[in-house]
Design a protein around this motif. Structure first.
Motif, mmCIF file in Angstrom:
data_model
loop_
_atom_site.group_PDB
_atom_site.id
_atom_site.type_symbol
_atom_site.label_atom_id
_atom_site.label_comp_id
_atom_site.label_asym_id
_atom_site.label_seq_id
_atom_site.Cartn_x
_atom_site.Cartn_y
_atom_site.Cartn_z
ATOM 1 N N SER A 164 -0.735 7.031 -6.635
ATOM 2 C CA SER A 164 -1.702 8.165 -6.256
ATOM 3 C C SER A 164 -0.794 9.348 -6.147
ATOM 4 C CB SER A 164 -2.296 7.684 -4.764
ATOM 5 O OG SER A 164 -2.963 6.565 -4.946
ATOM 6 N N LYS A 165 0.405 9.288 -6.021
ATOM 7 C CA LYS A 165 1.127 10.555 -6.046
ATOM 8 C C LYS A 165 1.026 11.239 -4.764
ATOM 9 C CE LYS A 165 2.395 9.758 -10.053
ATOM 10 N NZ LYS A 165 3.936 9.119 -10.545
ATOM 11 N N PHE A 166 0.855 10.513 -3.546
ATOM 12 C CA PHE A 166 0.823 11.300 -2.302
ATOM 13 C C PHE A 166 2.341 11.382 -1.899
ATOM 14 C CE2 PHE A 166 -3.282 9.686 -2.014
ATOM 15 C CZ PHE A 166 -4.190 10.512 -1.521
ATOM 16 N N ASP A 167 2.573 12.426 -1.085
ATOM 17 C CA ASP A 167 3.979 12.848 -0.684
ATOM 18 C C ASP A 167 4.252 11.607 0.425
ATOM 19 O OD1 ASP A 167 5.699 14.266 1.692
ATOM 20 O OD2 ASP A 167 6.333 14.756 -0.450
ATOM 21 N N ILE A 168 5.504 11.259 0.476
ATOM 22 C CA ILE A 168 5.944 10.268 1.372
ATOM 23 C C ILE A 168 5.440 10.549 3.032
ATOM 24 C CG2 ILE A 168 8.244 10.940 2.007
ATOM 25 C CD1 ILE A 168 9.064 7.981 1.783
ATOM 26 N N SER A 169 5.395 11.657 3.263
ATOM 27 C CA SER A 169 5.187 12.095 4.750
ATOM 28 C C SER A 169 3.658 12.132 4.892
ATOM 29 C CB SER A 169 5.415 13.612 4.638
ATOM 30 O OG SER A 169 4.585 14.390 3.854
ATOM 31 N N SER A 170 2.883 11.781 3.764
ATOM 32 C CA SER A 170 1.463 11.548 4.099
ATOM 33 C C SER A 170 1.121 10.079 4.265
ATOM 34 C CB SER A 170 0.687 12.153 2.798
ATOM 35 O OG SER A 170 1.030 13.472 2.610
ATOM 36 N N VAL A 171 1.824 9.112 3.959
ATOM 37 C CA VAL A 171 1.585 7.810 4.179
ATOM 38 C C VAL A 171 1.181 7.501 5.350
ATOM 39 C CG1 VAL A 171 2.504 5.495 3.925
ATOM 40 C CG2 VAL A 171 3.137 7.057 2.111
ATOM 41 N N SER A 172 1.911 7.853 6.493
ATOM 42 C CA SER A 172 1.613 7.565 7.904
ATOM 43 C C SER A 172 -0.090 8.107 8.377
ATOM 44 C CB SER A 172 2.447 8.418 8.942
ATOM 45 O OG SER A 172 2.466 9.530 8.823
ATOM 46 N N TYR A 173 -0.266 9.029 7.823
ATOM 47 C CA TYR A 173 -1.684 9.490 8.098
ATOM 48 C C TYR A 173 -2.803 8.905 7.130
ATOM 49 C CZ TYR A 173 0.584 13.764 9.598
ATOM 50 O OH TYR A 173 1.531 14.584 10.304
ATOM 51 N N LEU A 174 -2.381 8.325 5.953
ATOM 52 C CA LEU A 174 -3.255 7.471 5.052
ATOM 53 C C LEU A 174 -3.647 6.013 5.727
ATOM 54 C CD1 LEU A 174 -2.127 8.592 1.579
ATOM 55 C CD2 LEU A 174 -4.113 9.003 2.482
ATOM 56 N N MET A 175 -2.442 5.565 6.696
ATOM 57 C CA MET A 175 -2.562 4.377 7.206
ATOM 58 C C MET A 175 -3.464 4.625 8.385
ATOM 59 S SD MET A 175 -0.613 2.458 5.503
ATOM 60 C CE MET A 175 -0.579 0.774 6.475
ATOM 61 N N ILE A 176 -3.544 5.719 8.943
ATOM 62 C CA ILE A 176 -4.663 5.703 10.014
ATOM 63 C C ILE A 176 -6.066 5.691 9.357
ATOM 64 C CG2 ILE A 176 -5.752 7.544 11.740
ATOM 65 C CD1 ILE A 176 -2.866 8.729 12.098
ATOM 66 N N VAL A 177 -6.333 6.093 8.130
ATOM 67 C CA VAL A 177 -7.499 6.010 7.285
ATOM 68 C C VAL A 177 -7.848 4.386 7.208
ATOM 69 C CG1 VAL A 177 -8.427 6.503 5.322
ATOM 70 C CG2 VAL A 177 -7.340 8.202 6.108
ATOM 71 N N ALA A 178 -6.932 3.787 6.943
ATOM 72 C CA ALA A 178 -7.013 2.032 6.997
ATOM 73 C C ALA A 178 -7.291 1.963 8.278
ATOM 74 C CB ALA A 178 -5.773 1.526 6.325
ATOM 75 N N ILE A 237 0.813 -1.244 0.111
ATOM 76 C CA ILE A 237 0.064 0.099 0.073
ATOM 77 C C ILE A 237 0.902 1.360 0.048
ATOM 78 C CG2 ILE A 237 -0.026 -0.250 2.658
ATOM 79 C CD1 ILE A 237 -2.963 1.101 2.214
ATOM 80 N N ALA A 238 2.118 1.252 0.553
ATOM 81 C CA ALA A 238 2.697 2.548 0.747
ATOM 82 C C ALA A 238 3.460 2.792 -0.682
ATOM 83 C CB ALA A 238 4.018 2.287 1.513
ATOM 84 N N PRO A 239 4.042 2.131 -1.203
ATOM 85 C CA PRO A 239 4.365 2.353 -2.757
ATOM 86 C C PRO A 239 3.174 2.776 -3.736
ATOM 87 C CG PRO A 239 5.000 0.017 -2.317
ATOM 88 C CD PRO A 239 4.424 0.598 -1.102
#
Length: 385
Positions: free
Chosen positions: A230-244, A222-224
């Motif tokens: 999706s072209k999210f900044d790498i710093s946004s991935v941790s927040y998107l994991m909270i969405v999951a 999911i991170a890559p």
């Protein structure tokens, strides 16, 4: 959630935290122990191997004792081995500690599943089981990001120290709030193992290993996917994991509710088909950020929603082998984790985009739905009991 079930949820919180926090701390561990990140990744496999080995063996050895005593003993082992992880002086010791800390994981959930079902009100067994797994979902939503932050900014060893503290609190809550019950084994171990000589038992385990593996084919990459597609900044991935993680909390509650209201096997079929559709949408829509966020939540929800129904299927099928069956389920979930990551990575080996693991996941979920349908037709399973 009643206070009787709270100790089980706390145990799930600690177990979920130690299982997943290592993934975000691999660079820190590798740097501190002077090993490569791929070598550090073996710590994940060591834990999963411990779960697969420990779940059936520990349950088989302990089932003649009262479940409250068993759960406390498992949590003592869990706390001890996580503390050992926090002070391990080298990679070999940490590897052994991770393997040992995985041993009581599946066994705790195996016993806890049956205990939760027995403590439940009439017709709410699946929701009681879902309450226990609430701790696991909250770990993904809050504890893993928090402990990862602490481990990254201070020291990775603090992460396992925090897990040890959760373990101590769980032991106290188990002692104080979990009611005493008689030993759950109603037959001899030999008779209990007879269920696992049947096709029905392995049919259920195959549904989990294959169908649930579809989720891990997506989640493992999911991170890559979020960064490169999706072209999210790498710093946004941790927040998107909270969405999951938020999706997992919602899905866990939904799965328990549906499994109490409807035939659990039909619920599982519906959820697996829904997962197929969601993962296909991931393939086609991940380049759009808004859809990517929505699908991250939906896939997270579908991931955890299957837990309660499949546990009810095992309990209803295994009868006197329910506790051992629930422990084997935990082993099967970890097999699903490995298979999903393995098969999901095959398209990447051939240079295909990070959207392709979701197609592999959809195929695995579809096969799981087919296995569920065949199970329903062969065994005519009724609703929860």
């Amino acid at each position: 959630m009643t206070k009787k079930l709270l100790p089980l949820a706390l145990g799930g919180l600690g177990i979920g935290t130690t299982e997943f926090v290592i993934m975000g701390l691999l660079p820190d561990v590798a740097n501190d122990l002077n090993i490569s990140i791929p070598v550090a990744g073996h710590l994940i496999s060591a834990y999963a191997f411990g779960v697969v080995i420990g779940a059936p063996i520990l349950v088989a050895l302990s089932a003649r004792f009262p479940p409250k005593n068993i759960l406390i003993a498992f949590m003592v082992l869990f706390t001890l081995f996580n503390f050992l992880s926090s002070v391990a002086p080298d990679y070999s010791t940490l590897m052994m500690a991770r393997f040992l800390s995985g041993l009581p994981h599946g066994a705790f959930f195996g016993v806890g599943t049956v205990v939760a079902a027995k403590l439940a009100q009439e017709g709410k067994a699946a929701q009681a089981i879902a309450s226990m797994f609430t701790g696991l979902t909250l770990a993904n939503l809050a504890m893993v990001p928090l402990v990862t932050f602490i481990g990254h900014h201070y020291h990775w060893r603090y992460a396992f120290g925090i897990v040890s503290v959760i373990g101590i609190i769980t032991i106290l809550f188990l002692y104080q709030f979990l009611p005493q019950q008689k030993a759950l084994r109603a037959v001899t171990l030999k008779d209990e193992l007879m269920f696992f000589k049947t096709i029905q038992a392995w049919h259920i385990l195959a549904i989990v290993a294959v169908g649930f593996g579809g989720l891990f084919a997506w989640f493992s990459y999911i991170a890559p996917l979020l960064i490169h597609v999706s072209k999210f900044d790498i710093s946004s991935v941790s927040y998107l994991m909270i969405v999951a993680g938020a999706g997992m909390v919602v899905g866990n509650i939904l799965g328990g509710y549906l499994a109490d209201k409807k035939n659990p096997i039909k619920v599982a079929i519906f959820l697996l088909v829904s997962m197929v559709i969601a993962l296909i949408l991931v393939f086609f829509l991940s380049e759009y950020k808004l859809f990517s966020i929505i699908l991250t939540f939906i896939c997270g929800a579908l991931a955890m929603s299957i837990g309660a129904p499949i546990n009810m299927i095992m309990i209803n099928s295994a009868k006197h082998s329910a506790m051992l069956g629930a422990a084997f389920l935990q082993a099967a979930f970890n097999v699903a984790n490995s298979l999903g990551a393995l098969f999901g990575g095959i398209p990447l080996i051939f240079g295909l985009s990070y959207i392709y693991p979701s197609l592999v996941g959809a195929s695995m979920a579809l096969l799981g739905a087919i296995l569920c349908t065949l199970f329903l037709k062969k065994y005519h399973m009724k609703g929860s009991v």
